[in-house]
Design a protein around this motif. Structure first.
Motif, PDB file in Angstrom:
ATOM      1  N   LYS A 176     -98.485 112.618  27.154  1.00 16.87           N
ATOM      2  CA  LYS A 176     -97.847 111.603  26.719  1.00 16.87           C
ATOM      3  C   LYS A 176     -96.709 111.691  25.874  1.00 16.87           C
ATOM      4  O   LYS A 176     -95.685 110.749  25.849  1.00 16.87           O
ATOM      5  CB  LYS A 176     -99.024 110.666  26.271  1.00 16.87           C
ATOM      6  CG  LYS A 176     -98.568 109.186  26.197  1.00 16.87           C
ATOM      7  CD  LYS A 176     -99.712 108.064  25.782  1.00 16.87           C
ATOM      8  CE  LYS A 176     -99.062 106.666  25.897  1.00 16.87           C
ATOM      9  NZ  LYS A 176    -100.384 106.011  25.546  1.00 16.87           N
ATOM     10  N   ASP A 177     -96.726 112.571  24.962  1.00 15.94           N
ATOM     11  CA  ASP A 177     -95.904 112.970  23.928  1.00 15.94           C
ATOM     12  C   ASP A 177     -94.537 113.411  24.837  1.00 15.94           C
ATOM     13  O   ASP A 177     -93.215 113.190  24.023  1.00 15.94           O
ATOM     14  CB  ASP A 177     -96.165 114.010  23.241  1.00 15.94           C
ATOM     15  CG  ASP A 177     -97.394 113.495  22.156  1.00 15.94           C
ATOM     16  OD1 ASP A 177     -97.367 112.403  21.903  1.00 15.94           O
ATOM     17  OD2 ASP A 177     -98.134 114.512  21.433  1.00 15.94           O
ATOM     18  N   TYR A 178     -94.394 113.610  25.954  1.00 17.46           N
ATOM     19  CA  TYR A 178     -93.413 114.130  26.586  1.00 17.46           C
ATOM     20  C   TYR A 178     -92.793 112.937  27.703  1.00 17.46           C
ATOM     21  O   TYR A 178     -91.986 113.394  28.487  1.00 17.46           O
ATOM     22  CB  TYR A 178     -93.541 115.454  27.287  1.00 17.46           C
ATOM     23  CG  TYR A 178     -93.932 116.539  26.445  1.00 17.46           C
ATOM     24  CD1 TYR A 178     -92.997 116.988  25.426  1.00 17.46           C
ATOM     25  CD2 TYR A 178     -95.470 116.938  26.245  1.00 17.46           C
ATOM     26  CE1 TYR A 178     -93.421 118.251  24.744  1.00 17.46           C
ATOM     27  CE2 TYR A 178     -95.871 117.855  25.320  1.00 17.46           C
ATOM     28  CZ  TYR A 178     -94.854 118.419  24.485  1.00 17.46           C
ATOM     29  OH  TYR A 178     -95.260 119.350  23.532  1.00 17.46           O
ATOM     30  N   ALA A 179     -93.519 112.001  28.061  1.00 14.80           N
ATOM     31  CA  ALA A 179     -93.612 111.282  29.239  1.00 14.80           C
ATOM     32  C   ALA A 179     -92.064 110.454  28.937  1.00 14.80           C
ATOM     33  O   ALA A 179     -91.609 110.268  27.765  1.00 14.80           O
ATOM     34  CB  ALA A 179     -94.584 110.127  29.271  1.00 14.80           C
ATOM     35  N   GLY A 180     -91.399 110.119  29.960  1.00 21.80           N
ATOM     36  CA  GLY A 180     -90.075 109.493  29.921  1.00 21.80           C
ATOM     37  C   GLY A 180     -89.334 109.918  31.124  1.00 21.80           C
ATOM     38  O   GLY A 180     -89.491 110.830  31.613  1.00 21.80           O
ATOM     39  N   THR A 181     -87.893 109.253  30.830  1.00 20.89           N
ATOM     40  CA  THR A 181     -86.854 109.764  31.730  1.00 20.89           C
ATOM     41  C   THR A 181     -86.029 110.931  30.862  1.00 20.89           C
ATOM     42  O   THR A 181     -85.595 110.578  29.790  1.00 20.89           O
ATOM     43  CB  THR A 181     -86.070 108.569  32.137  1.00 20.89           C
ATOM     44  OG1 THR A 181     -86.736 107.702  32.693  1.00 20.89           O
ATOM     45  CG2 THR A 181     -84.890 108.997  32.955  1.00 20.89           C
ATOM     46  N   TRP A 182     -85.855 111.944  31.284  1.00 18.03           N
ATOM     47  CA  TRP A 182     -85.092 112.877  30.855  1.00 18.03           C
ATOM     48  C   TRP A 182     -83.489 113.349  31.626  1.00 18.03           C
ATOM     49  O   TRP A 182     -83.789 113.257  32.788  1.00 18.03           O
ATOM     50  CB  TRP A 182     -85.739 114.171  31.027  1.00 18.03           C
ATOM     51  CG  TRP A 182     -87.091 114.229  29.756  1.00 18.03           C
ATOM     52  CD1 TRP A 182     -88.330 113.614  30.290  1.00 18.03           C
ATOM     53  CD2 TRP A 182     -87.252 115.015  28.585  1.00 18.03           C
ATOM     54  NE1 TRP A 182     -89.128 113.701  29.129  1.00 18.03           N
ATOM     55  CE2 TRP A 182     -88.378 114.646  28.286  1.00 18.03           C
ATOM     56  CE3 TRP A 182     -86.341 115.655  27.866  1.00 18.03           C
ATOM     57  CZ2 TRP A 182     -88.898 115.150  27.007  1.00 18.03           C
ATOM     58  CZ3 TRP A 182     -86.779 115.999  26.671  1.00 18.03           C
ATOM     59  CH2 TRP A 182     -88.035 115.869  26.294  1.00 18.03           C
ATOM     60  N   GLN A 183     -82.776 113.403  30.916  1.00 17.85           N
ATOM     61  CA  GLN A 183     -81.440 113.927  31.513  1.00 17.85           C
ATOM     62  C   GLN A 183     -81.180 115.368  31.083  1.00 17.85           C
ATOM     63  O   GLN A 183     -81.409 115.827  30.043  1.00 17.85           O
ATOM     64  CB  GLN A 183     -80.246 112.980  31.068  1.00 17.85           C
ATOM     65  CG  GLN A 183     -80.098 111.461  30.932  1.00 17.85           C
ATOM     66  CD  GLN A 183     -79.992 111.217  32.547  1.00 17.85           C
ATOM     67  OE1 GLN A 183     -79.197 111.558  33.291  1.00 17.85           O
ATOM     68  NE2 GLN A 183     -80.893 110.216  32.953  1.00 17.85           N
ATOM     69  N   PHE A 184     -80.716 116.129  32.302  1.00 20.76           N
ATOM     70  CA  PHE A 184     -80.483 117.441  31.883  1.00 20.76           C
ATOM     71  C   PHE A 184     -79.338 117.974  32.579  1.00 20.76           C
ATOM     72  O   PHE A 184     -78.563 117.323  33.296  1.00 20.76           O
ATOM     73  CB  PHE A 184     -81.815 118.319  32.517  1.00 20.76           C
ATOM     74  CG  PHE A 184     -81.784 118.393  34.014  1.00 20.76           C
ATOM     75  CD1 PHE A 184     -81.093 119.286  34.569  1.00 20.76           C
ATOM     76  CD2 PHE A 184     -82.427 117.440  34.780  1.00 20.76           C
ATOM     77  CE1 PHE A 184     -81.032 119.536  36.041  1.00 20.76           C
ATOM     78  CE2 PHE A 184     -82.368 117.597  35.968  1.00 20.76           C
ATOM     79  CZ  PHE A 184     -81.787 118.661  36.559  1.00 20.76           C
ATOM     80  N   THR A 185     -78.770 119.056  31.899  1.00 22.36           N
ATOM     81  CA  THR A 185     -77.448 119.661  32.440  1.00 22.36           C
ATOM     82  C   THR A 185     -77.901 121.258  32.610  1.00 22.36           C
ATOM     83  O   THR A 185     -78.642 121.781  32.115  1.00 22.36           O
ATOM     84  CB  THR A 185     -76.355 119.616  31.434  1.00 22.36           C
ATOM     85  OG1 THR A 185     -76.655 120.089  30.178  1.00 22.36           O
ATOM     86  CG2 THR A 185     -76.146 118.129  31.291  1.00 22.36           C
ATOM     87  N   ILE A 186     -77.153 121.841  33.754  1.00 18.94           N
ATOM     88  CA  ILE A 186     -77.291 123.256  33.828  1.00 18.94           C
ATOM     89  C   ILE A 186     -75.957 124.024  33.692  1.00 18.94           C
ATOM     90  O   ILE A 186     -74.961 123.451  33.866  1.00 18.94           O
ATOM     91  CB  ILE A 186     -77.991 123.598  35.214  1.00 18.94           C
ATOM     92  CG1 ILE A 186     -76.754 123.252  36.246  1.00 18.94           C
ATOM     93  CG2 ILE A 186     -79.217 123.114  35.287  1.00 18.94           C
ATOM     94  CD1 ILE A 186     -77.486 123.738  37.618  1.00 18.94           C
ATOM     95  N   GLY A 210     -74.491 121.783  36.734  1.00 19.62           N
ATOM     96  CA  GLY A 210     -74.786 120.504  37.367  1.00 19.62           C
ATOM     97  C   GLY A 210     -75.545 119.530  36.540  1.00 19.62           C
ATOM     98  O   GLY A 210     -75.446 119.926  35.257  1.00 19.62           O
ATOM     99  N   LYS A 211     -76.103 118.644  36.846  1.00 22.76           N
ATOM    100  CA  LYS A 211     -76.917 117.598  36.166  1.00 22.76           C
ATOM    101  C   LYS A 211     -77.986 117.122  36.956  1.00 22.76           C
ATOM    102  O   LYS A 211     -78.010 116.860  38.220  1.00 22.76           O
ATOM    103  CB  LYS A 211     -75.881 116.604  35.261  1.00 22.76           C
ATOM    104  CG  LYS A 211     -75.295 115.653  36.337  1.00 22.76           C
ATOM    105  CD  LYS A 211     -74.208 114.755  35.538  1.00 22.76           C
ATOM    106  CE  LYS A 211     -73.520 113.949  36.110  1.00 22.76           C
ATOM    107  NZ  LYS A 211     -72.746 112.925  35.527  1.00 22.76           N
TER     108      LYS A 211
END
Length: 146
Positions: free
Chosen positions: A27-37, A43-44
């Motif tokens: 639950k500590d990591y739950a949510g929406t994450w944006q990432f880039t490579i 990309g993203k």
């Protein structure tokens, strides 16, 4: 016979306590994450982590003509592994490993064995609320500006 019942009750209690601890950890990591490579490709993408630690998302890169479907799992402590597979394919694509922090930051490495490309990834949690994944059309607009 009473001792066996107590032993079973104790074992059940321990299992239940461990299950609750694991659920809380994810639950500590739950949510929406944006990432880039970055690295051999750029990309993203957007990924949603649920309260069971499952990762699902959608991404894109400059070298892939197809959207990339993300799926994977977080382990206790934030270590994570997921794959980015071109939409419509059952294999291929890149593998990602690294760590997400409960504070909302993440980073790691990626590798695409099929193309010998590799690099780094970084992620930032945008929200802790569970949201729907973006649709392919919404995501394409974000990347392509259309």
């Amino acid at each position: 016979m009473l001792n066996i019942s107590w032993a079973r009750a104790a074992a059940l209690g321990l299992w239940f306590a461990c299950s609750l601890a694991s659920a809380q950890a994810f639950k500590d990591y739950a949510g929406t994450w944006q990432f880039t490579i970055s690295g051999g490709d750029d990309g993203k993408g957007t990924a949603v982590v649920d309260e069971q630690g499952r990762i699902q998302g959608l991404g894109g890169s400059s070298k892939s003509p197809l959207p990339l479907m993300l799926s994977g799992q977080i382990e206790a402590g934030g270590n994570t592994q997921f794959t980015a597979t071109p939409k419509g394919m059952s294999s291929g694509g890149a593998t990602f490993s690294g760590k997400l922090e409960a504070s909302g930051q993440g980073k790691g490495k990626w590798q695409d064995a099929g193309s010998s490309l590799s690099g780094a990834w970084a992620a930032v949690r945008q929200t802790q609320a569970k949201e729907e994944l973006p649709t392919q059309q919404t995501f394409r607009c974000e990347i392509d500006g259309r």
